[in-house]
Design an enzyme around this catalytic site. Structure first.
Site, PDB file in Angstrom:
ATOM      1  N   ASP A  87       0.835  -1.195   0.000  1.00 38.89           N
ATOM      2  CA  ASP A  87       0.000   0.000   0.000  1.00 38.89           C
ATOM      3  C   ASP A  87       0.871   1.247   0.000  1.00 38.89           C
ATOM      4  OD1 ASP A  87      -2.390   1.743   0.768  1.00 38.89           O
ATOM      5  OD2 ASP A  87      -3.257  -0.258   0.858  1.00 38.89           O
TER       6      ASP A  87
ATOM      7  N   SER B  33     -11.313  -0.806  -0.636  1.00 38.92           N
ATOM      8  CA  SER B  33      -9.975  -0.833  -0.040  1.00 38.92           C
ATOM      9  C   SER B  33     -10.015  -1.262   1.413  1.00 38.92           C
ATOM     10  CB  SER B  33      -9.329   0.554  -0.110  1.00 38.92           C
ATOM     11  OG  SER B  33      -8.853   0.841  -1.390  1.00 38.92           O
TER      12      SER B  33
ATOM     13  N   HIS C 196      -3.654   5.826   3.747  1.00 41.61           N
ATOM     14  CA  HIS C 196      -4.422   4.693   3.239  1.00 41.61           C
ATOM     15  C   HIS C 196      -3.913   3.368   3.784  1.00 41.61           C
ATOM     16  CE1 HIS C 196      -6.136   1.882   0.269  1.00 41.61           C
ATOM     17  NE2 HIS C 196      -7.023   2.833   0.003  1.00 41.61           N
TER      18      HIS C 196
END
Length: 425
Positions: free
Chosen positions: A82, A290, A130
């Site tokens: 990520d 996600s 994220h």
């Protein structure tokens, strides 16, 4: 978030997004769109305030029952490919193994329209936030000031930085990240990103996925967030054979409007208003597949911890099939919206008496011949006629008995009166 050489086009697209489509941007992708963290509708400042309660996605799970036989995922390594994982969040400090972290971003990352490039940083830092959210959903440690915790809070995160705020990641860098995750001993790999365009068969990315599956690693990937307009397309790596492709569900266990649909979708998991850890500390909420993928990756880590030794060791195929088989579904089998259904963590860990290789649709499936349709009868049926005649006979018999009994009584009274008259004369 998607990475492309067309950075200017991507940023203009971001400016055009509305609040209704904010969730669509939250999945990291490798081409054409910027990261969700750059979207002001989903962005929060780092650090953030701690979330005091228990998030809804965890309220639907009996955590004590979930962890009863799994030791909370201890001994299992989950690679998070990520934007990095920030270890300054106290719930992730002990969850991440910094020695295994790697950075596969190019040494000269892309620049945005202003000419600014995101610092390359370490795999244990996260400028976007994220990857830190993804890691928290999997393995965040308990903390006294929040009800949020990872589904596998004793699992170990391998932080692999492969993308950034400007979308510098590529399919090739993702492939290298997957190969490294296998080399580092990952039991589960979480990929919360996808490519916007189809890749050629036997692409570098697909070959890396195959190598991971051949190494008995569970590969979990987000299905994508392009579903608002009913758009149906395959996303990669989620649509590769063997990858557990995860869509998003809402509080009603229905597909979230933004969630990508298609025959490649395997299961769904909560993906709306998902609370998780953010860089420097605290929590924020976000939307997107996600954050559904790591929910499933956490369950996979628990299954691997429970069935990981000797004759009871389950293969990655067994783990994927178990998650699919025990998912909550409203149709007997697979559909294109939520796959085999919404993942049920407790059922996956408790309804595990035997290993399976493939899910089987059992509910509502016909196994015998269809019954012969009843003949349409417009008039009186034979049974109804017999019942009517029987009723007549019974009523007639009753009336006849009453008549005979009444006649007998009249005759008896008449004889009694006649006898009395004779005696008196």
């Amino acid at each position: 978030m998607r990475a492309t050489t067309k950075g200017a086009t991507a940023l203009r697209r971001l400016a055009a997004l509305t609040a209704a489509t904010a969730a669509v941007a939250s999945t990291l992708t490798l081409t054409t769109a910027p990261p969700a963290a750059a979207d002001p509708s989903t962005q929060c400042s780092f650090p953030a305030k701690p979330y005091k309660g228990r998030p809804w996605a965890l309220q639907r799970v009996l955590l004590n029952e979930l962890w009863r036989e799994t030791d909370q995922g201890a001994g299992v390594r989950v690679a998070v490919i990520d934007t990095g994982v920030d270890v300054r969040n106290e719930q992730l400090t002990d969850a991440v193994d910094p020695r295994l972290g790697r950075n596969f971003l190019p040494k000269k990352p892309k620049k945005d329209e202003t000419g600014q490039a995101t610092p390359r940083g370490k795999p244990t830092t996260d400028e976007v936030g994220h990857g830190t959210k993804v890691a928290g959903i999997i393995a965040a440690r308990p903390a006294p000031d929040t009800g949020f915790v990872g589904l596998a809070p004793k699992a170990t995160i391998i932080p692999i930085k492969q993308n950034d705020a400007n979308g510098s990641g590529t399919a090739e860098s993702l492939a290298r990240s997957i190969d490294y995750a296998v080399e580092a001993g990952a039991d589960v790999i979480n990929i919360s990103q996808d490519t916007a365009e189809a890749l050629q068969p036997d692409s570098t990315l697909q070959l890396a996925v195959r190598r991971a599956l051949d190494a008995d690693v569970v590969v979990v990937a987000s299905a994508g967030n392009d579903g608002l307009g009913g758009n149906v397309k395959k996303t990669y790596p989620a649509s590769y054979p063997g990858v557990l492709a995860v869509a998003s569900s809402d509080r009603n266990n229905e597909r979230a409007p933004f969630s990508q649909s298609g025959d490649f979708v395997d299961v769904a998991a909560p993906g709306v208003d998902i609370v998780s850890t953010v860089p420097h500390g605290g929590h924020c909420s976000d939307n997107g597949t996600s954050f559904s993928a790591p929910y499933v990756a956490g369950v996979a880590a628990l299954l691997r911890a429970k069935h990981n030794e000797g004759a009871d060791r389950w293969s990655q195929q067994n783990i994927v099939a178990q998650i699919e088989q025990t998912a909550e579904r409203s149709v007997p089998g697979h559909d294109r919206l939520v796959g085999w259904g919404v993942v049920d963590p407790v059922a996956a860990l408790t309804d595990d008496d035997k290993r399976i290789d493939h899910p089987v649709a059992e509910e509502g499936i016909e196994t015998g011949k269809k019954p012969t349709p009843a003949k349409l009868q417009l008039g009186e049926t034979e049974q109804e006629r017999n019942e009517r005649l029987g009723t007549y006979v019974l009523l007639g018999g009753a009336i006849l008995v009453a008549i005979v009994a009444g006649t007998s009584m009249i005759h008896r009274d008449w004889r009694r009166r006649r006898g009395a008259g004779v005696g008196g004369g």
